[in-house]
Design an enzyme around this catalytic site. Sequence first.
Site, PDB file in Angstrom:
ATOM      1  N   ARG A  75      -0.226   5.987 -34.875  1.00  0.00           N
ATOM      2  CA  ARG A  75      -0.771   4.986 -34.629  1.00  0.00           C
ATOM      3  C   ARG A  75       0.169   3.334 -35.005  1.00  0.00           C
ATOM      4  NH1 ARG A  75      -0.839   1.774 -40.536  1.00  0.00           N
ATOM      5  NH2 ARG A  75      -1.671   0.313 -40.522  1.00  0.00           N
ATOM      6  N   HIS A 119      -2.719  -6.199 -37.550  1.00  0.00           N
ATOM      7  CA  HIS A 119      -1.462  -6.085 -38.142  1.00  0.00           C
ATOM      8  C   HIS A 119      -0.414  -7.113 -38.276  1.00  0.00           C
ATOM      9  CE1 HIS A 119       1.174  -2.305 -39.748  1.00  0.00           C
ATOM     10  NE2 HIS A 119       2.211  -3.472 -39.975  1.00  0.00           N
ATOM     11  N   GLU A 164      -4.149  -3.408 -44.632  1.00  0.00           N
ATOM     12  CA  GLU A 164      -3.698  -4.113 -45.677  1.00  0.00           C
ATOM     13  C   GLU A 164      -3.630  -5.889 -46.048  1.00  0.00           C
ATOM     14  OE1 GLU A 164       0.898  -3.671 -46.040  1.00  0.00           O
ATOM     15  OE2 GLU A 164       0.724  -1.235 -46.121  1.00  0.00           O
ATOM     16  N   ASN A 290      -2.304   2.887 -47.209  1.00  0.00           N
ATOM     17  CA  ASN A 290      -1.010   2.997 -47.226  1.00  0.00           C
ATOM     18  C   ASN A 290      -0.472   3.238 -48.794  1.00  0.00           C
ATOM     19  OD1 ASN A 290      -1.162   2.793 -44.578  1.00  0.00           O
ATOM     20  ND2 ASN A 290      -0.636   0.390 -44.580  1.00  0.00           N
ATOM     21  N   TYR A 292       3.005   3.647 -51.212  1.00  0.00           N
ATOM     22  CA  TYR A 292       4.725   3.637 -51.222  1.00  0.00           C
ATOM     23  C   TYR A 292       5.497   3.661 -52.563  1.00  0.00           C
ATOM     24  CZ  TYR A 292       5.407   1.726 -46.586  1.00  0.00           C
ATOM     25  OH  TYR A 292       4.480   2.152 -45.096  1.00  0.00           O
ATOM     26  N   GLU A 340      -0.211   5.187 -43.925  1.00  0.00           N
ATOM     27  CA  GLU A 340       1.884   5.089 -44.270  1.00  0.00           C
ATOM     28  C   GLU A 340       2.221   5.007 -45.130  1.00  0.00           C
ATOM     29  OE1 GLU A 340       2.738   1.069 -43.732  1.00  0.00           O
ATOM     30  OE2 GLU A 340       1.491  -0.026 -42.697  1.00  0.00           O
TER      31      GLU A 340
HETATM   32  O1  IFM Z   1       7.043  -2.301 -42.620  1.00  0.00           O
HETATM   33  C1  IFM Z   1       5.875  -2.626 -43.990  1.00  0.00           C
HETATM   34  C2  IFM Z   1       4.319  -2.835 -42.829  1.00  0.00           C
HETATM   35  O2  IFM Z   1       4.300  -2.851 -42.186  1.00  0.00           O
HETATM   36  C3  IFM Z   1       2.932  -2.479 -43.754  1.00  0.00           C
HETATM   37  N1  IFM Z   1       3.210  -1.374 -44.575  1.00  0.00           N
HETATM   38  C4  IFM Z   1       4.720  -1.708 -45.170  1.00  0.00           C
HETATM   39  C5  IFM Z   1       5.332  -1.569 -44.240  1.00  0.00           C
HETATM   40  C6  IFM Z   1       6.787  -1.841 -45.252  1.00  0.00           C
HETATM   41  O3  IFM Z   1       7.239  -2.772 -46.511  1.00  0.00           O
END
Ligand code: IFM
Length: 434
Positions: A75, A119, A164, A290, A292, A340
């Site tokens: 990606r 992006h 995002e 995504n 985290y 992500e």
């Molecule tokens: O590096 C970023 C990415 O560009 C977008 N999502 C989160 C990642 C980590 O912060």
Amino acid sequence: MTVFPPDFIWGSATSAYQIEGAWNLEGKGESIWDRFSHTPGKVWRGHTGDVACDHYHRYRADVELMRDLGLQAYRFSISWPRVLPTGRGQVNPAGLDFYDRLVDTLLAANIKPWATLYHWDLPQALQDGGGWAQRDLCAHFADYAALVVQRLGDRVQDWMTFNEPWCTAFLGHDTGEHAPGLRDRRLALQVAHHVLLSHGLATQALRAVRGDLRVGIVLNLWPVEAVVDDDDVQAEVEPTWQRNCAWFLDPLYRAAYPSAALAAYGPLAPTVAANDLATIAQPLDLMGINYYHRIALGVEGPPPGAEVTEMGWEVYPQGLTHLLQRLHHEYRLPPLYITENGAAYVDTVTPAGRVPDARRLEYVRQHLHALHDAMAAGVDVRGYFVWSLLDNFEWAHGYGKRFGIVHVDFDTQVRTVKESGRWYSQVIGRGQVS
Ligand code: IFM
């Protein structure tokens, strides 16, 4: 042993500004991130994406690395100002040629290209005209989308309009941590609306060019959880979810903004024209998520005692299960992909040339288990892309935070596969996680 379906897609992700470099070469126009990073005080230690991982020149070797790792999909994002230096009008043929070569190289290595159209690197010329605050940007984005798919759509099947949108809107226009560095909540909400509208228009434009594409969008989402036993904190859970997650999910999948959040915003609410929400809510073929960490309410920062990554983000794999289950129960969604997931830690290359990053390996391992738990509970997830292939430019943190499964020495551009990368390669080969 946790076994994934045989057709589950295993990949990794990057983005143009974070890895390409070549910021002003071969006809590329200036982006808002070029301008922002060149402005003193905006990025840690004044780092810029001018060279980054020099992927623009080293993409062939990077694709070889991906092939050696056994990646099935990659990606990446397309830099709008590399293709259209001022965002509209004059095309830069060298820019389109670069992505053309990248796609061919990936296909020759048997790696599926997954392209993201935006992006975060808006052409600066469009920002000078008002940026995402301007409604006419939506039509320019759709034109750019059509141009790119005319060139690559015969070989790239999977398209994501935006990465995002929350970050574009709020980090770029509310907190000012990201380009273009503005601080205006009302503006941020209008930007969010224009980004969503652009997504809808671009989806239509892509499909008008070719009917055989898979089109979607990538959202960054967090489960919201109270971590203290307090009614006031508990009462904040739903409004926080609405402002951050439902604000994007509801227009996309219900053609409406979440009513309580909309009412709470009052005069800050965006201007929405008739039919905008119907345009935004295009049926989609896929959705990228995504993930985290969670949003933990009732504490400042991560809960006391929580394990955190170098970003200061709580390691909370079960949040991925919670998030996916909530989405599954509340929305009618297309097939999901984790586009992500990953972690920043301090890494060093040993004299023997190894990068022992056990904590990153463990982070990914635990999140794959959490993902599998959600799938076992019925959530339709079809692939996983680790963030990131390479250590890269981590926005306002510059090169200070390393997310790669491949270490990059930014002085020499030498790539070294980390232990997590070797392990991920085995996971892909076996389709299972211990
Ligand atoms: O590096 C970023 C990415 O560009 C977008 N999502 C989160 C990642 C980590 O912060």
